[in-house]
Design a protein around this motif. Structure first.
Motif, PDB file in Angstrom:
ATOM      1  N   ILE A   1       9.409   0.185  -5.907  1.00 13.73           N
ATOM      2  CA  ILE A   1       8.314  -0.158  -4.979  1.00 13.73           C
ATOM      3  C   ILE A   1       8.580   0.446  -3.606  1.00 13.73           C
ATOM      4  O   ILE A   1       7.701   1.041  -2.981  1.00 13.73           O
ATOM      5  N   LEU A   2       9.821   0.307  -3.143  1.00 14.73           N
ATOM      6  CA  LEU A   2      10.140   0.825  -1.804  1.00 14.73           C
ATOM      7  C   LEU A   2       9.956   2.340  -1.751  1.00 14.73           C
ATOM      8  O   LEU A   2       9.438   2.892  -0.782  1.00 14.73           O
ATOM      9  N   HIS A   3      10.336   2.996  -2.842  1.00 12.79           N
ATOM     10  CA  HIS A   3      10.175   4.438  -2.913  1.00 12.79           C
ATOM     11  C   HIS A   3       8.681   4.797  -2.866  1.00 12.79           C
ATOM     12  O   HIS A   3       8.255   5.668  -2.093  1.00 12.79           O
ATOM     13  N   ALA A   4       7.889   4.093  -3.668  1.00 18.76           N
ATOM     14  CA  ALA A   4       6.450   4.371  -3.712  1.00 18.76           C
ATOM     15  C   ALA A   4       5.800   4.100  -2.352  1.00 18.76           C
ATOM     16  O   ALA A   4       4.910   4.835  -1.912  1.00 18.76           O
ATOM     17  N   ALA A   5       6.265   3.056  -1.673  1.00 23.60           N
ATOM     18  CA  ALA A   5       5.685   2.708  -0.375  1.00 23.60           C
ATOM     19  C   ALA A   5       5.958   3.826   0.638  1.00 23.60           C
ATOM     20  O   ALA A   5       5.066   4.224   1.396  1.00 23.60           O
ATOM     21  N   HIS A   6       7.176   4.362   0.627  1.00 22.55           N
ATOM     22  CA  HIS A   6       7.510   5.441   1.572  1.00 22.55           C
ATOM     23  C   HIS A   6       6.716   6.698   1.250  1.00 22.55           C
ATOM     24  O   HIS A   6       6.227   7.386   2.140  1.00 22.55           O
TER      25      HIS A   6
ATOM     26  N   ALA B   1      -0.357   6.962  -5.908  1.00 18.87           N
ATOM     27  CA  ALA B   1      -0.159   5.520  -5.682  1.00 18.87           C
ATOM     28  C   ALA B   1      -0.761   4.730  -6.845  1.00 18.87           C
ATOM     29  O   ALA B   1      -0.137   3.786  -7.355  1.00 18.87           O
ATOM     30  N   ASN B   2      -1.936   5.126  -7.283  1.00 15.66           N
ATOM     31  CA  ASN B   2      -2.585   4.372  -8.362  1.00 15.66           C
ATOM     32  C   ASN B   2      -1.870   4.573  -9.698  1.00 15.66           C
ATOM     33  O   ASN B   2      -1.847   3.673 -10.533  1.00 15.66           O
ATOM     34  N   GLU B   3      -1.280   5.757  -9.868  1.00 11.89           N
ATOM     35  CA  GLU B   3      -0.462   5.980 -11.070  1.00 11.89           C
ATOM     36  C   GLU B   3       0.733   5.016 -11.066  1.00 11.89           C
ATOM     37  O   GLU B   3       1.088   4.443 -12.094  1.00 11.89           O
ATOM     38  N   PHE B   4       1.296   4.860  -9.890  1.00  9.84           N
ATOM     39  CA  PHE B   4       2.437   3.942  -9.770  1.00  9.84           C
ATOM     40  C   PHE B   4       2.011   2.520 -10.147  1.00  9.84           C
ATOM     41  O   PHE B   4       2.692   1.831 -10.918  1.00  9.84           O
TER      42      PHE B   4
ATOM     43  N   VAL C   1      -4.630 -10.672 -10.671  1.00 16.05           N
ATOM     44  CA  VAL C   1      -4.903 -10.851  -9.230  1.00 16.05           C
ATOM     45  C   VAL C   1      -3.831 -10.104  -8.432  1.00 16.05           C
ATOM     46  O   VAL C   1      -4.128  -9.380  -7.475  1.00 16.05           O
ATOM     47  N   LEU C   2      -2.581 -10.231  -8.867  1.00 14.88           N
ATOM     48  CA  LEU C   2      -1.480  -9.569  -8.145  1.00 14.88           C
ATOM     49  C   LEU C   2      -1.579  -8.045  -8.256  1.00 14.88           C
ATOM     50  O   LEU C   2      -1.368  -7.326  -7.278  1.00 14.88           O
ATOM     51  N   PHE C   3      -1.919  -7.543  -9.449  1.00 17.52           N
ATOM     52  CA  PHE C   3      -2.035  -6.077  -9.625  1.00 17.52           C
ATOM     53  C   PHE C   3      -3.112  -5.525  -8.677  1.00 17.52           C
ATOM     54  O   PHE C   3      -2.929  -4.485  -8.046  1.00 17.52           O
ATOM     55  N   THR C   4      -4.237  -6.248  -8.582  1.00 18.28           N
ATOM     56  CA  THR C   4      -5.337  -5.784  -7.709  1.00 18.28           C
ATOM     57  C   THR C   4      -4.903  -5.792  -6.247  1.00 18.28           C
ATOM     58  O   THR C   4      -5.114  -4.815  -5.512  1.00 18.28           O
ATOM     59  N   ASP C   5      -4.278  -6.887  -5.829  1.00 16.22           N
ATOM     60  CA  ASP C   5      -3.819  -6.964  -4.429  1.00 16.22           C
ATOM     61  C   ASP C   5      -2.806  -5.860  -4.129  1.00 16.22           C
ATOM     62  O   ASP C   5      -2.842  -5.224  -3.073  1.00 16.22           O
ATOM     63  N   PHE C   6      -1.913  -5.647  -5.081  1.00 15.87           N
ATOM     64  CA  PHE C   6      -0.857  -4.642  -4.905  1.00 15.87           C
ATOM     65  C   PHE C   6      -1.501  -3.257  -4.731  1.00 15.87           C
ATOM     66  O   PHE C   6      -1.149  -2.487  -3.827  1.00 15.87           O
ATOM     67  N   LYS C   7      -2.484  -2.984  -5.587  1.00 19.40           N
ATOM     68  CA  LYS C   7      -3.166  -1.685  -5.525  1.00 19.40           C
ATOM     69  C   LYS C   7      -3.856  -1.513  -4.164  1.00 19.40           C
ATOM     70  O   LYS C   7      -3.731  -0.468  -3.515  1.00 19.40           O
ATOM     71  N   ASN C   8      -4.554  -2.553  -3.735  1.00 15.83           N
ATOM     72  CA  ASN C   8      -5.235  -2.468  -2.439  1.00 15.83           C
ATOM     73  C   ASN C   8      -4.243  -2.257  -1.309  1.00 15.83           C
ATOM     74  O   ASN C   8      -4.467  -1.432  -0.410  1.00 15.83           O
ATOM     75  N   ASP C   9      -3.140  -2.979  -1.347  1.00 14.13           N
ATOM     76  CA  ASP C   9      -2.138  -2.847  -0.278  1.00 14.13           C
ATOM     77  C   ASP C   9      -1.545  -1.441  -0.248  1.00 14.13           C
ATOM     78  O   ASP C   9      -1.387  -0.846   0.818  1.00 14.13           O
ATOM     79  N   LEU C  10      -1.226  -0.904  -1.425  1.00 14.03           N
ATOM     80  CA  LEU C  10      -0.600   0.423  -1.460  1.00 14.03           C
ATOM     81  C   LEU C  10      -1.606   1.502  -1.033  1.00 14.03           C
ATOM     82  O   LEU C  10      -1.257   2.438  -0.309  1.00 14.03           O
ATOM     83  N   ASN C  11      -2.868   1.332  -1.439  1.00 22.81           N
ATOM     84  CA  ASN C  11      -3.899   2.269  -0.990  1.00 22.81           C
ATOM     85  C   ASN C  11      -4.094   2.183   0.523  1.00 22.81           C
ATOM     86  O   ASN C  11      -4.347   3.183   1.187  1.00 22.81           O
ATOM     87  N   GLY C  12      -3.952   0.978   1.038  1.00 27.42           N
ATOM     88  CA  GLY C  12      -4.049   0.787   2.492  1.00 27.42           C
ATOM     89  C   GLY C  12      -2.977   1.592   3.212  1.00 27.42           C
ATOM     90  O   GLY C  12      -3.236   2.224   4.241  1.00 27.42           O
ATOM     91  N   ILE C  13      -1.785   1.606   2.653  1.00 28.30           N
ATOM     92  CA  ILE C  13      -0.680   2.377   3.264  1.00 28.30           C
ATOM     93  C   ILE C  13      -1.009   3.874   3.207  1.00 28.30           C
ATOM     94  O   ILE C  13      -0.781   4.614   4.163  1.00 28.30           O
ATOM     95  N   CYS C  14      -1.583   4.304   2.082  1.00 36.49           N
ATOM     96  CA  CYS C  14      -1.973   5.722   1.965  1.00 36.49           C
ATOM     97  C   CYS C  14      -2.980   6.075   3.062  1.00 36.49           C
ATOM     98  O   CYS C  14      -2.871   7.120   3.708  1.00 36.49           O
TER      99      CYS C  14
END
Ligand code: ADP
Ligand code: ASP
Ligand code: MG
Length: 465
Positions: free
Chosen positions: A49-54, A65-68, A98-111
């Motif tokens: 996760i940390l790697h994907a976030a960076h 990000a969505n592949e991740f 619910v968690l997968f959706t939130d996670f996706k939104n958060d990671l897309n937000g970082i992008c």
């Protein structure tokens, strides 16, 4: 017995292992124990996760990000199907979705933002533990045990805002106790380790390896009889078995020794994990999930003096040495205070300190990630004289020999440095705490493993006693 049992990433590496853990918990429950379970993320997930976030903040690539997220989703759904009976899967899938959706939104937000703050890093890395708790809880229900899952925040862990290394407020202990006392006695709570929440409601993390700390916080809150940390090793060992295959598990050690070992790099325990246990003198056990009958290591307040004064050798290699020197420092009052205040203001964590009696030199070891900041703030502070040079070097490692019985026994330091001298290992800096529970010193990074091996042998730590 009232037991808190924490399962580390390797113990719950996939669905089959989660199921084995559920069976293991059931066995202890059926022996009449009251159990609270704390879980880590699946093996390797926090790192991923940390790697994907960076990457997301650097490249802003939403497809990647969505592949991740798809991979994380598949991995956790597979774990769920392997760990849980079919008729019990649906409820948990709804929670995970619910968690997968939130996670996706958060990671897309970082992008989109191209920026990764400490706060968002904590939110993202919390998904690892938040995804596992519902799966392990469902797996317990599958083996016939009532269970509910909770996040650290939901169970009452309220922390400061120090994202990445948050610390629980004192009120946490009562809040956790109150939350747990309201739960059904027949049900086993499964709590996501590693995470808490701060006063503004943001998720915080307790630092890498923090699920040990969670277990201990919960154990202290409910005054557990024991806190059990289940890992893939046979206990706390004489050194990291990855460096020295002859390392052997210690059957019993004291709180102070376990703390010193974790401060000086033994990754087996989170450095703050012993602190809450000390409050109520709660024994901590480190056990092997894959060999549950093996007694493991018991960590207790005090321990009888044994034959070995040196119990363990540890190493930290993600550190840097900073040398502050200059003839102007000799006899000048307040240089050390300025150094420490400056580093404290910049939130630099000091691992080790040593000052030569000539006073012309002060050596400090800091985390490697803080090397640049530390040098920058010190150069700024001493821009006008007193200090001649500020140099730093990250090609070093800190090695420590640990043992509470070393206090007052002459000759241990002599043996350490003679053994290193005999083997041509150059010691760059030495420090010994006045408590004399450890002797720590700096060597070149490439000499670290050999140093550990030599000392392990020198103090006969490879020989079963
Ligand atoms: P978990 O995630 O299950 O809590 P960790 O991975 O954090 O477990 O800790 C276990 C690892 O710690 C082992 O793989 C081992 O290589 C490493 N380790 C380092 N020093 C020691 C030590 N003195 N005793 C046991 N394990 C150690
Ligand atoms: N999953 C977190 C980490 O990898 C916490 C833990 O494993 O204790 O650091
Ligand atoms: Mg750990």
């Amino acid at each position: 017995m009232k037991l808190v049992m924490k399962f580390g990433g390797t113990s719950i590496g996939n669905g089959k292992k989660i199921r084995q853990v559920a069976e293991l918990v059931k066995e202890y429950k059926e022996k009449g124990n009251d159990i609270i379970v704390v879980t880590s993320a699946l093996e390797g997930v926090t790192d991923a996760i940390l790697h994907a976030a960076h990457e997301a903040s650097g490249e802003g690539n939403k497809i990647k990000a969505n592949e991740f997220i798809s991979n994380i989703t598949a991995q956790h759904k597979k774990a769920l199907y392997d760990a849980v009976e079919n008729d019990l899967v649906d409820d948990t899938i709804a929670k995970l979705d619910v968690l997968f959706t939130d996670f996706k939104n958060d990671l897309n937000g970082i992008c989109s933002l191209g920026e990764l703050t400490l706060r968002s890093t904590d939110k993202l890395s919390s998904y690892g533990e938040r995804l596992v708790a519902p799966i392990l809880s469902a797996s317990l229900r599958s083996v016939g045990i009532e269970s509910e899952s909770f996040t650290g925040g939901e169970i009452g862990i309220l922390t400061d805002d120090n994202y990445g290394s948050a610390y629980p407020f004192e009120s946490t202990y009562k809040a956790v106790k109150d939350h747990i006392s309201k739960l059904s006695e027949t049900s086993i709570p499964v709590i996501s380790g590693y995470i808490g929440v701060n006063k503004s409601g943001a998720i915080t993390t307790l630092g890498r390896g923090g699920s040990d700390f969670t277990a201990s916080i919960i154990g202290a809150s409910i005054k557990a009889d024991e806190i059990w940390l289940w890992k893939e090793v046979h206990g706390i060992m004489t050194t990291d078995p990855k460096l020295v295959p002859e390392a052997r598990p210690l059957s019993i050690i004291s709180y102070i020794e376990a703390m010193e070992m974790s401060f000086f790099g033994a990754k087996v325990l989170h450095p703050k994990a012993i602190e809450p246990a000390i409050r109520h003198d709660i024994p901590v056990r480190v056990k092997n999930t894959f060999d549950p009958d093996y007694p493991g290591t018991l960590v207790v307040k005090e321990q009888e003096t044994g034959e070995n004064v040196v119990k363990a050798v540890t190493v930290i290699d993600n550190v840097a040495l900073i040398n502050i020197s200059g003839a102007g420092m000799v006899g000048t009052i307040g240089v050390a205070a300025r150094v420490f205040n400056t580093l404290a203001d910049a939130k630099v964590n000091i691992v080790m300190i040593s000052q030569g009696s000539s006073e012309a030199n002060l050596s400090i070891v800091v985390d490697e990630s803080q090397q640049i900041t530390a040098v920058e703030v010190l150069k700024k502070e001493f821009i006008n004289g007193v200090v001649g040079e500020i140099e730093s070097d990250a090609h070093i490692a800190v090695v420590a020999v640990v043992g509470a019985d070393m206090a007052g026994i002459p000759g241990v330091a002599g043996n350490v440095f003679r053994a290193l001298g005999d083997n041509n290992i150059n010691v760059i800096m030495i420090s010994q705490g006045s408590s004399q529970h450890n002797i720590s010193f700096v060597v070149k990074k490439e000499a670290a493993t050999k140093t550990v091996q030599i000392l392990h042998k020198e103090f006969s730590l490879d020989i079963l006693k």
